[in-house]
Design a protein around this motif. Structure first.
Motif: not given
Length: 245
Positions: A76, A79, A118-120, A139, A179, A181
């Motif tokens: 985190k 990111f 893992y996505t931001l 998202t 964020l 997961k």
């Protein structure tokens, strides 16, 4: 990596004077795969510049990150630090060219680490998980349309609110970082798109194209073509990742 990955990406200008979308997908020097999309904000000065800065800074930064021993709390921090690097560069550029002070972009970063994605996300570019039976958005779009689904006072924006962002990345923008997961299945697809694509292609059309397209290059082209034929008047970008054990 535990998965075999195949991937392809495409961007088209569409009915716009210039293409303000930028994207990159790559395996870094430690063999971790990343896919990133940035959609420069159409009516804002410097949208093309903002999305390019984001992609260039992040491509360089993440190429040198070894995710093997990084715990989630540290991930985190990585990111968030990468976002700060982009903002710092944007501010530096806007000092030199004051007309770019209102530049802005969406941003969607995806990192594949072992059995997880893992996505931001900032803005309304979107990551989705696709199987042969369903398209599931990972998202949540940061726009008034999404807010309208949860807050009664924003109900008037359910239709038009797709074009009104509640968060974006830029020197003077309101910023919120989300964020996510995601546990990957044994086999499947991850689709990363800008709103010029997913606002104009419905779930059934995504699935029909996936069934008909034998290659990922064909899939990304056909998805963008479908968005265009369905009336998209925006830049259109799509990265498609196929994963399997």
């Amino acid at each position: 990596m535990k998965y075999k990955l195949d991937f392809y990406g495409r961007t088209e200008q569409g009915n716009r004077a210039q293409n303000q979308d930028n994207l990159v997908f790559f395996t870094n020097k430690y063999d971790y795969f990343l896919a990133i999309i940035a959609d420069g904000m159409g009516g804002h000065p410097g949208g093309k510049v903002a999305s390019k800065i984001a992609i260039d800074v992040l491509r360089e930064y993440y190429d040198d990150i070894n995710f093997k021993y990084i715990k989630e709390k540290k991930l985190k921090e990585i990111f968030l630090y990468s976002i700060q690097l982009v903002l710092d560069k944007m501010k530096e550029v806007s000092i030199e060219k004051k007309e770019l002070i209102d530049m802005g972009t969406t941003l969607n970063i995806n990192v594949f680490i072992d059995e997880y994605l893992y996505t931001l996300n900032i803005g309304d570019s979107r990551t989705s998980s696709i199987t042969k039976k369903a398209v599931n958005s990972i998202t949540i779009d940061q726009n008034l349309a999404s807010m309208a689904k949860n807050y009664k006072k924003y109900n008037n924006y359910i239709g038009d609110g797709q074009s009104i962002l509640t968060s974006s990345l830029g020197p003077k923008k309101e910023l919120r970082v989300d964020l996510y997961k995601t546990k990957l299945n044994n086999n499947g697809f991850i689709s990363i798109t800008t709103d010029g694509v997913h606002n104009y292609v419905n779930e059934m059309e995504f699935l029909e194209i996936l069934e008909e397209s034998k290659e990922l290059s064909s899939y990304t082209k056909d998805v963008i073509d479908k968005a265009f034929s369905n009336g998209s008047n925006d830049n259109m970008s799509c990265i498609m990742v196929k994963y399997e054990r």
